[in-house]
Design a protein around this motif. Structure first.
Motif, mmCIF file in Angstrom:
data_model
loop_
_atom_site.group_PDB
_atom_site.id
_atom_site.type_symbol
_atom_site.label_atom_id
_atom_site.label_comp_id
_atom_site.label_asym_id
_atom_site.label_seq_id
_atom_site.Cartn_x
_atom_site.Cartn_y
_atom_site.Cartn_z
ATOM 1 N N MET A 278 -9.734 40.662 -34.920
ATOM 2 C CA MET A 278 -9.934 41.998 -35.507
ATOM 3 C C MET A 278 -10.547 42.939 -34.474
ATOM 4 S SD MET A 278 -11.263 41.216 -39.374
ATOM 5 C CE MET A 278 -11.342 42.971 -39.737
ATOM 6 N N GLN A 279 -11.474 42.408 -33.689
ATOM 7 C CA GLN A 279 -12.159 43.220 -32.674
ATOM 8 C C GLN A 279 -11.167 43.740 -31.622
ATOM 9 O OE1 GLN A 279 -14.781 41.163 -29.707
ATOM 10 N NE2 GLN A 279 -16.433 41.999 -30.958
ATOM 11 N N MET A 280 -10.233 42.885 -31.202
ATOM 12 C CA MET A 280 -9.347 43.247 -30.091
ATOM 13 C C MET A 280 -8.053 43.908 -30.547
ATOM 14 S SD MET A 280 -9.841 39.928 -27.586
ATOM 15 C CE MET A 280 -8.932 40.647 -26.222
ATOM 16 N N GLN B 96 -1.221 44.346 -30.427
ATOM 17 C CA GLN B 96 -1.527 45.381 -29.435
ATOM 18 C C GLN B 96 -3.031 45.635 -29.373
ATOM 19 O OE1 GLN B 96 1.252 48.281 -31.279
ATOM 20 N NE2 GLN B 96 2.037 48.573 -29.206
ATOM 21 N N LEU B 97 -3.509 45.949 -28.161
ATOM 22 C CA LEU B 97 -4.910 46.301 -27.969
ATOM 23 C C LEU B 97 -5.121 47.778 -28.312
ATOM 24 C CD1 LEU B 97 -5.389 44.439 -24.571
ATOM 25 C CD2 LEU B 97 -6.074 43.640 -26.843
ATOM 26 N N ALA B 98 -6.372 48.221 -28.226
ATOM 27 C CA ALA B 98 -6.695 49.603 -28.600
ATOM 28 C C ALA B 98 -5.951 50.626 -27.748
ATOM 29 C CB ALA B 98 -8.199 49.814 -28.495
ATOM 30 N N ASP B 99 -5.647 50.274 -26.478
ATOM 31 C CA ASP B 99 -4.964 51.229 -25.597
ATOM 32 C C ASP B 99 -3.447 51.205 -25.777
ATOM 33 O OD1 ASP B 99 -4.277 48.829 -24.467
ATOM 34 O OD2 ASP B 99 -5.215 49.196 -22.522
ATOM 35 N N GLY B 100 -2.961 50.431 -26.746
ATOM 36 C CA GLY B 100 -1.528 50.410 -27.046
ATOM 37 C C GLY B 100 -0.745 49.337 -26.310
ATOM 38 N N THR B 101 -1.347 48.685 -25.325
ATOM 39 C CA THR B 101 -0.633 47.613 -24.609
ATOM 40 C C THR B 101 -0.731 46.307 -25.402
ATOM 41 O OG1 THR B 101 -2.623 47.041 -23.364
ATOM 42 C CG2 THR B 101 -1.104 48.607 -22.353
#
Length: 563
Positions: free
Chosen positions: A198-200, A213-218
């Motif tokens: 959930m964090q990542m 996907q990570l917060a930066d969209g990757t």
């Protein structure tokens, strides 16, 4: 609350439960000591089997190896999973129907030979001892972190704990303790994974977060590939094509070794009927799948968080978990250029950070900055995994000595009380010897366990499979095959492991096969020798051929039959 207090509460609370269960289910007879009285419910037996099978190698080491080896580490995941399926579907019901509760018992009766029983007994002792040495290292790692003491002291503390409840409870106590340990270890493995997923990635299901996907969209794996390459490592999702032969042999050795491991096989004798053995095998597979499908996600999360936290960061600004692990000696920082900044790269000449892969699962919640109670929970889970398998293996060792060696070979008139006493003394001696051997760093937990699987594959697997499906396999063939397989495999491991005193180096591997995978070749040698010798010597007696035919018929099996 202080993190250390949380750890004391979690570990202390779970240990009180284990000890309480061990006392409640204390074995009072040899049948309860060896097979828990034969009356365990299939679901409970499935949980105990899962805990028995998922050792420190599965809980602590497998995800750690995958996090450093990337997709190449999947050989451990595939080998152990495939091996369990092979055992559950192909071997367990037939062995259960045969009605003997140790592998040497099966081999002694099926091959109508005391010598065959003795060879199987020696193989069982050798395999189980190698396996339990790996577990004791896992116990040492967990206790070292739990009490913040050096690794060596952690092992000595582990010896004391295992000594207590394995000697006291026997199979009955161990079975019900393992049910509790399964609940602890599966909760401890999945809860941090859910938090970190959930964090990542914002996804509560780790298996889906693994591809998220990570917060930066990757995408997580794309990000991990990129940062790995930037530091000089190979892409996380790539597999070394030059090493495919070795990967195949390691996977096969783990798979075939699982099917020949005596501490798992004996689990199928603790339920009332053959049908129950099949049902409990299915439940165990379900319980195991929960952890094994989560492990790749845990590995990717841990690797990404580790690199982001330590690479090119100032040593003086490292969080508390870093120094805690330094105290154990399992994580070291060598500031080669004296700039106070941690350089973590693939080039060994430049790299300044050394990490024991076995600490990754335990350190993962701390690196992700999860609540202290989650960190404490993982420590309790790691101990549960290591202790549950260690107890099962120690029971096999004690059974081999007291039942197979004393009762059936050296002293047939020994009383039940004397046999029980001999079993408990055997466990006591074995746990001390295994703990001392665990101080020798043979490799990571999963690697040491892989040696045990290779030894089991090269010795027991052909003797068991041919004993069930080839009625013409005779005692001469089985004995010759087992000796050939285990001597070849043990010699290869010794020769190519310098820590054992062997002179060999990896450059000399046969066909690129490492010691972890050589059990597969040993198994083939065993099969060939057994087949050739059996066809050149006296034919199997007619009654043994009829017995072999009878154990393959599932109908009318009912309760186990003593032959």
């Amino acid at each position: 609350m202080d993190p250390q207090i949380w750890t004391y509460i979690m570990v202390g609370g779970t240990f009180l439960i284990y000890i309480g269960v061990a006392v409640w289910a204390r074995a009072g007879s040899t049948k309860e000591f060896y097979v828990a009285g034969g009356g365990v419910h299939p679901v409970a037996n499935g949980m105990a089997t899962a805990a028995d099978w998922m050792s420190a190698a599965s809980f602590l080491s497998m995800a750690g190896l995958i996090s450093f080896m990337g997709y190449g580490g999947a050989q451990y995941l595939m080998g152990w999973t495939g091996g369990y399926v092979l055992l559950a579907l192909l071997l367990a019901p037939y062995l259960r129907k045969f009605g003997k509760f140790t592998v040497p018992d099966f081999i002694g009766d099926r091959y109508y030979s005391k010598n065959a029983r003795l060879v199987a007994l020696l193989c069982a002792l050798f395999v189980s001892f190698t396996y339990v040495v790996g577990q004791m290292k896992g116990v040492g790692v967990a206790f070292a972190r739990f009490l913040e003491v050096p690794f060596e002291q952690g092992i000595f503390i582990g010896i004391g704990i295992v000594f207590f409840y394995a000697v006291l409870g026997g199979m009955k106590g161990i079975t019900y303790t393992q049910v509790a340990q399964y609940c602890v270890l599966i909760f401890a493995f999945t809860v941090p994974a859910i938090f970190i997923s959930m964090q990542m990635t914002g996804m509560p299901i780790p298996q889906l977060g693994f591809g998220g996907q990570l917060a930066d969209g990757t995408y997580l794996l794309a990000k991990l590939d990129q940062i790995s390459v930037d530091l000089g490592f190979q892409e996380y999702t790539s597999v070394n094509q030059d090493n495919m032969v070795n990967m195949f042999f390691i996977t096969a050795a783990l798979m075939l070794g699982t099917a020949g491991l005596p501490h798992v096989i004996v689990r199928f004798f603790t339920v009332p009927k053959v049908k129950d053995a099949r049902v409990s095998a299915g439940w165990a597979l379900l319980f195991i799948a929960i952890l094994y499908t989560t492990a790749p996600a845990v590995a990717a999360f841990a690797r990404t968080n580790l690199i982001n936290t330590v690479s090119e960061k100032r040593y003086s600004e490292m969080p508390g978990w870093f120094s805690n692990w330094e105290n154990t000696g399992l994580l070291t920082f060598d500031d080669k250029n004296k700039d106070g900044i941690i350089t973590y790269v693939a080039d060994p000449e430049v790299n300044e950070l050394s990490i024991d892969r076995d600490i990754m699962v335990l350190a993962n919640p701390e690196i992700a900055n999860l609540p202290d109670w989650v960190v404490a929970l993982v420590v309790a889970g790691g101990l549960a995994a290591a202790l549950s398998t260690a107890a099962g293996l120690l029971l096999v060792i004690s059974t081999s000595i007291s039942h197979d060696l004393l009762k059936n070979y050296l002293k047939p008139d020994i009383s039940e009380k004397g046999e029980l006493r001999a079993a408990r003394i055997s466990i006591a001696v074995a746990v001390v010897c295994a703990g001392l051997a665990g101080l020798v760093q043979l490799g990571f937990v999963a690697q040491v366990v892989a040696f045990a699987f290779g030894l089991a594959a090269s010795s027991f697997f052909p003797a068991i499979i041919l004993g069930i499906f080839d009625k013409k396999m005779n005692r001469e063939g089985a004995i010759a095959g087992m000796i050939t397989g285990i001597v070849f495999t043990a010699s290869y491991i010794w020769y190519f492991k310098p820590v054992l005193g062997g002179p060999g180096t990896p450059e000399g591997y046969w066909f690129g096969i490492s010691p972890e995978g050589i059990g597969t070749l040993g198994m083939f040698f065993n099969l060939i020798v057994a087949f050739v010798v059996s066809r050149m010597t006296k034919e199997t007696p007619a009654e043994i051929q009829e017995l072999t035919e009878s154990i393959r018929y599932p109908r009318g099996a009912g309760t186990a039959t003593d032959h």
